[in-house]
Design a protein around this motif. Structure first.
Motif, mmCIF file in Angstrom:
data_model
loop_
_atom_site.group_PDB
_atom_site.id
_atom_site.type_symbol
_atom_site.label_atom_id
_atom_site.label_comp_id
_atom_site.label_asym_id
_atom_site.label_seq_id
_atom_site.Cartn_x
_atom_site.Cartn_y
_atom_site.Cartn_z
ATOM 1 N N ALA A 38 0.829 -1.207 0.000
ATOM 2 C CA ALA A 38 0.000 0.000 0.000
ATOM 3 C C ALA A 38 0.856 1.246 0.000
ATOM 4 C CB ALA A 38 -0.937 -0.012 1.217
ATOM 5 N N GLY A 39 1.977 1.192 0.725
ATOM 6 C CA GLY A 39 2.897 2.329 0.759
ATOM 7 C C GLY A 39 3.515 2.588 -0.593
ATOM 8 N N PHE A 40 3.942 1.500 -1.257
ATOM 9 C CA PHE A 40 4.524 1.673 -2.586
ATOM 10 C C PHE A 40 3.482 2.208 -3.567
ATOM 11 C CE2 PHE A 40 8.586 0.412 -1.690
ATOM 12 C CZ PHE A 40 8.703 -0.852 -1.127
ATOM 13 N N SER A 41 2.226 1.720 -3.449
ATOM 14 C CA SER A 41 1.161 2.177 -4.342
ATOM 15 C C SER A 41 0.870 3.649 -4.142
ATOM 16 C CB SER A 41 -0.099 1.345 -4.094
ATOM 17 O OG SER A 41 -1.167 1.804 -4.887
ATOM 18 N N ALA A 42 0.919 4.085 -2.875
ATOM 19 C CA ALA A 42 0.647 5.486 -2.574
ATOM 20 C C ALA A 42 1.717 6.395 -3.162
ATOM 21 C CB ALA A 42 0.549 5.690 -1.062
ATOM 22 N N GLN A 43 2.964 5.858 -3.239
ATOM 23 C CA GLN A 43 4.044 6.675 -3.787
ATOM 24 C C GLN A 43 3.924 6.826 -5.293
ATOM 25 O OE1 GLN A 43 7.686 4.909 -2.482
ATOM 26 N NE2 GLN A 43 7.286 5.271 -0.313
ATOM 27 N N ALA A 44 3.250 5.874 -5.953
ATOM 28 C CA ALA A 44 3.071 5.943 -7.396
ATOM 29 C C ALA A 44 1.917 6.889 -7.691
ATOM 30 C CB ALA A 44 2.799 4.555 -7.963
ATOM 31 N N GLN A 45 2.226 8.114 -8.058
ATOM 32 C CA GLN A 45 1.186 9.123 -8.245
ATOM 33 C C GLN A 45 1.651 10.143 -9.281
ATOM 34 O OE1 GLN A 45 -0.147 10.670 -4.540
ATOM 35 N NE2 GLN A 45 -1.979 11.634 -5.377
ATOM 36 N N GLY A 46 0.688 10.737 -9.955
ATOM 37 C CA GLY A 46 1.017 11.766 -10.925
ATOM 38 C C GLY A 46 1.413 13.062 -10.241
ATOM 39 N N GLU A 47 2.180 13.879 -10.947
ATOM 40 C CA GLU A 47 2.618 15.169 -10.410
ATOM 41 C C GLU A 47 2.740 16.163 -11.559
ATOM 42 O OE1 GLU A 47 3.053 17.994 -8.097
ATOM 43 O OE2 GLU A 47 3.219 16.092 -7.036
ATOM 44 N N LEU A 48 2.146 17.345 -11.392
ATOM 45 C CA LEU A 48 2.170 18.357 -12.431
ATOM 46 C C LEU A 48 3.289 19.365 -12.203
ATOM 47 C CD1 LEU A 48 -1.647 19.132 -12.898
ATOM 48 C CD2 LEU A 48 -0.193 17.610 -14.251
ATOM 49 N N LYS A 49 3.996 19.684 -13.286
ATOM 50 C CA LYS A 49 5.045 20.694 -13.233
ATOM 51 C C LYS A 49 4.825 21.685 -14.361
ATOM 52 C CE LYS A 49 10.051 21.407 -13.149
ATOM 53 N NZ LYS A 49 11.390 20.760 -13.226
ATOM 54 N N PHE A 50 4.674 22.962 -14.012
ATOM 55 C CA PHE A 50 4.400 23.994 -14.998
ATOM 56 C C PHE A 50 5.687 24.510 -15.619
ATOM 57 C CE2 PHE A 50 0.515 23.948 -12.603
ATOM 58 C CZ PHE A 50 -0.463 24.216 -13.548
ATOM 59 N N GLU A 51 5.620 24.757 -16.934
ATOM 60 C CA GLU A 51 6.766 25.333 -17.637
ATOM 61 C C GLU A 51 7.093 26.709 -17.065
ATOM 62 O OE1 GLU A 51 6.651 26.694 -21.996
ATOM 63 O OE2 GLU A 51 7.432 24.642 -22.114
ATOM 64 N N LYS A 52 6.054 27.477 -16.754
ATOM 65 C CA LYS A 52 6.193 28.743 -16.033
ATOM 66 C C LYS A 52 4.921 28.958 -15.242
ATOM 67 C CE LYS A 52 5.878 32.574 -18.483
ATOM 68 N NZ LYS A 52 6.045 33.598 -19.539
ATOM 69 N N LYS A 110 3.421 19.661 -17.443
ATOM 70 C CA LYS A 110 3.889 18.298 -17.726
ATOM 71 C C LYS A 110 3.634 17.400 -16.528
ATOM 72 C CE LYS A 110 7.959 15.695 -19.320
ATOM 73 N NZ LYS A 110 9.375 15.799 -19.749
ATOM 74 N N ASN A 111 3.237 16.168 -16.795
ATOM 75 C CA ASN A 111 3.068 15.170 -15.743
ATOM 76 C C ASN A 111 4.414 14.488 -15.526
ATOM 77 O OD1 ASN A 111 2.391 13.118 -14.000
ATOM 78 N ND2 ASN A 111 0.874 12.169 -15.340
ATOM 79 N N VAL A 112 5.087 14.842 -14.437
ATOM 80 C CA VAL A 112 6.404 14.278 -14.135
ATOM 81 C C VAL A 112 6.289 13.084 -13.192
ATOM 82 C CG1 VAL A 112 7.598 16.461 -14.531
ATOM 83 C CG2 VAL A 112 6.749 15.940 -12.244
ATOM 84 N N GLY A 113 5.064 12.660 -12.887
ATOM 85 C CA GLY A 113 4.854 11.499 -12.029
ATOM 86 C C GLY A 113 4.736 10.224 -12.844
ATOM 87 N N ASP A 114 4.231 9.179 -12.207
ATOM 88 C CA ASP A 114 4.130 7.891 -12.889
ATOM 89 C C ASP A 114 2.699 7.365 -12.955
ATOM 90 O OD1 ASP A 114 3.896 7.392 -10.204
ATOM 91 O OD2 ASP A 114 5.798 6.312 -10.028
ATOM 92 N N LYS A 115 1.718 8.239 -12.743
ATOM 93 C CA LYS A 115 0.305 7.883 -12.912
ATOM 94 C C LYS A 115 -0.385 9.009 -13.693
ATOM 95 C CE LYS A 115 -0.058 3.990 -10.592
ATOM 96 N NZ LYS A 115 -0.505 2.718 -11.229
ATOM 97 N N ALA A 154 -3.471 15.080 -8.808
ATOM 98 C CA ALA A 154 -2.017 14.935 -8.688
ATOM 99 C C ALA A 154 -1.621 14.842 -7.217
ATOM 100 C CB ALA A 154 -1.305 16.103 -9.362
ATOM 101 N N ALA A 155 -0.335 14.535 -6.987
ATOM 102 C CA ALA A 155 0.174 14.449 -5.619
ATOM 103 C C ALA A 155 -0.054 15.768 -4.882
ATOM 104 C CB ALA A 155 1.655 14.084 -5.644
ATOM 105 N N THR A 156 0.112 16.875 -5.599
ATOM 106 C CA THR A 156 -0.264 18.188 -5.066
ATOM 107 C C THR A 156 -1.588 18.554 -5.724
ATOM 108 O OG1 THR A 156 2.064 18.816 -4.881
ATOM 109 C CG2 THR A 156 0.449 20.592 -4.784
ATOM 110 N N PRO A 157 -2.700 18.381 -5.024
ATOM 111 C CA PRO A 157 -4.017 18.483 -5.665
ATOM 112 C C PRO A 157 -4.406 19.883 -6.119
ATOM 113 C CG PRO A 157 -4.253 18.186 -3.302
ATOM 114 C CD PRO A 157 -2.800 18.011 -3.597
ATOM 115 N N GLN A 158 -3.760 20.917 -5.588
ATOM 116 C CA GLN A 158 -4.089 22.279 -5.998
ATOM 117 C C GLN A 158 -2.820 23.067 -6.254
ATOM 118 O OE1 GLN A 158 -7.186 24.306 -3.853
ATOM 119 N NE2 GLN A 158 -6.407 26.340 -4.340
ATOM 120 N N ALA A 159 -2.734 23.662 -7.444
ATOM 121 C CA ALA A 159 -1.613 24.523 -7.813
ATOM 122 C C ALA A 159 -2.181 25.872 -8.231
ATOM 123 C CB ALA A 159 -0.803 23.900 -8.946
ATOM 124 N N VAL A 160 -1.356 26.897 -8.163
ATOM 125 C CA VAL A 160 -1.807 28.247 -8.512
ATOM 126 C C VAL A 160 -0.846 28.839 -9.539
ATOM 127 C CG1 VAL A 160 -2.396 30.546 -7.677
ATOM 128 C CG2 VAL A 160 -2.791 28.556 -6.204
#
Length: 260
Positions: A16-30, A51-56, A110-116
């Motif tokens: 379950a811990g490994f599954s929780a670590q497998a998550q999408g993550e958004l990274k903005f160009e700017k 860009k989705n820099v995660g693995d889900k 994503a792993a960080t559910p809210q970005a601004v």
């Protein structure tokens, strides 16, 4: 038996811990875009690349601007790992002179559910003119277009139609289309490249949704960082009619039915 149960429980928790670590993550160009100064009446637009820099896969569920003057559009399909999506922010400067700084909240799984992210700039007078030196004009980007008009032919009222123009930067610096102006407020735009290098071409798409009937000639002003000719005028032509489907149904209904 208890020991076996204990080992299975520990193994389940680890998985379950490994599954929780497998998550999408958004990274903005700017995360912030500065439109600079542009004339009032322009609908300024910018596409944030993420860009989705995660693995889900990541799904953007909602994009919420801090004011009604900003209209967002975004990628609705899941953004797969390693792939990119866009969030398009459009700022309507009509009746909003002066500086602005607006936030846009991006909500996803994503792993960080809210970005601004942020857009800012300054809306100047409608007849904004700036004096430039001959050297600045010589080094300016230059916006050139092959044709300055497009005819849609017959369109239904409210029907969305897209006109494509090929534009070229014939200047010496990167060309940026900053927005569009149209009296009908019925035209939005998209450029295939956010910044057009000197000598390169791009596709400018104008999306037109007619609101008035009969023959229409909508003059659309393209605002750019070309200081020699900052306002390029294009014309969209259309014969706007009511729903063709409704007319056909009425016409068919009025036809006499022969006796059998």
């Amino acid at each position: 038996m208890n020991r076996k149960f204990y080992l299975l429980t520990v193994l389940s928790l680890l998985l379950a811990g490994f599954s929780a670590q497998a998550q999408g993550e958004l990274k903005f160009e700017k995360e912030t875009h500065d439109f600079g100064t542009f004339a009032e009446g322009v609908i300024a637009s910018y596409e944030f690349v993420v860009k989705n820099v995660g693995d889900k896969p990541v799904v953007i569920a909602q994009v919420q601007p801090s004011c009604g003057c900003t209209t967002p559009e975004w990628t609705k399909d899941p953004i797969m790992p390693g792939k990119t999506g866009v969030i398009k922010a459009m700022y309507n400067s009509n009746g909003r002179p002066g500086p602005f700084h607006k936030s846009i909240s991006v909500i996803s799984n994503a792993a960080t559910p809210q970005a601004v992210i942020f857009i800012k700039g300054e809306v100047g007078p409608k007849d904004l003119k700036t004096s430039h030196t001959p050297e600045q004009k010589a080094n300016s980007p230059r916006l050139a277009v092959g044709t300055t008009s497009h005819s849609f032919g017959k369109l239904e009222k409210g029907q969305k139609a897209v006109a494509k123009f090929t534009i070229k930067n014939t200047g010496r610096q990167d060309l940026v289309v900053q927005g569009v102006k149209a009296n009908c407020n019925c035209v939005t735009y998209k450029v295939s490249q956010p910044a057009i290098k000197p000598g390169q071409q791009a596709t400018l798409e104008l999306t037109y949704i007619p609101t008035m009937l009969k023959e229409q000639n909508e003059v659309v002003t393209i605002v750019s960082n070309d200081i020699v000719m900052p306002d390029l005028k294009l014309t969209l032509k259309a014969n706007v009619v009511e729903s063709l489907a409704q007319k056909n149904m009425l016409r068919e209904g009025n036809q006499p039915v022969p006796f059998r």
